[in-house]
Write a protein that holds these residues in place. Structure first.
Motif, PDB file in Angstrom:
ATOM      1  N   UNK A   1       0.825  -1.210   0.000  1.00 48.39           N
ATOM      2  CA  UNK A   1       0.000   0.000   0.000  1.00 48.39           C
ATOM      3  C   UNK A   1       0.857   1.257   0.000  1.00 48.39           C
ATOM      4  N   UNK A   2       1.920   1.244   0.773  1.00 50.11           N
ATOM      5  CA  UNK A   2       2.805   2.410   0.822  1.00 50.11           C
ATOM      6  C   UNK A   2       3.485   2.607  -0.525  1.00 50.11           C
ATOM      7  N   UNK A   3       3.978   1.523  -1.119  1.00 50.65           N
ATOM      8  CA  UNK A   3       4.634   1.633  -2.419  1.00 50.65           C
ATOM      9  C   UNK A   3       3.652   2.109  -3.478  1.00 50.65           C
ATOM     10  N   UNK A   4       2.432   1.638  -3.452  1.00 54.61           N
ATOM     11  CA  UNK A   4       1.407   2.095  -4.399  1.00 54.61           C
ATOM     12  C   UNK A   4       1.155   3.588  -4.231  1.00 54.61           C
ATOM     13  N   UNK A   5       1.006   4.027  -2.987  1.00 56.53           N
ATOM     14  CA  UNK A   5       0.774   5.453  -2.726  1.00 56.53           C
ATOM     15  C   UNK A   5       1.937   6.309  -3.215  1.00 56.53           C
ATOM     16  N   UNK A   6       3.172   5.823  -3.063  1.00 50.32           N
ATOM     17  CA  UNK A   6       4.328   6.570  -3.543  1.00 50.32           C
ATOM     18  C   UNK A   6       4.313   6.720  -5.063  1.00 50.32           C
ATOM     19  N   UNK A   7       3.958   5.663  -5.756  1.00 52.35           N
ATOM     20  CA  UNK A   7       3.889   5.724  -7.221  1.00 52.35           C
ATOM     21  C   UNK A   7       2.806   6.697  -7.668  1.00 52.35           C
TER      22      UNK A   7
END
Length: 58
Positions: free
Chosen positions: A42-48
């Motif tokens: 979820x964090x990586x998705x939000x960063x992208x």
């Protein structure tokens, strides 16, 4: 090293370029702390998504 090549080519062709670098682990201590970064989808998705939105505004 790879980024240097991209920046050299972009400078040669006069093309704007930016690089976004992120890291999820911590290598500052005596032992490596992965912080379970590979499980933080979820964090990586939000960063992208955030990076895409920033680029759209440029």
């Amino acid at each position: 090293m790879e980024a240097a090549a991209f920046f050299a080519v972009s400078q040669y062709y006069n093309i704007p370029l930016a690089q976004l670098l992120y890291a999820g682990d911590d290598v500052s201590g005596e032992e490596w702390d992965s912080r379970n970064w590979n499980m933080q989808k979820n964090i990586r998705y939000d960063l992208i998504i955030s990076a895409i939105e920033i680029v759209k505004k440029l």
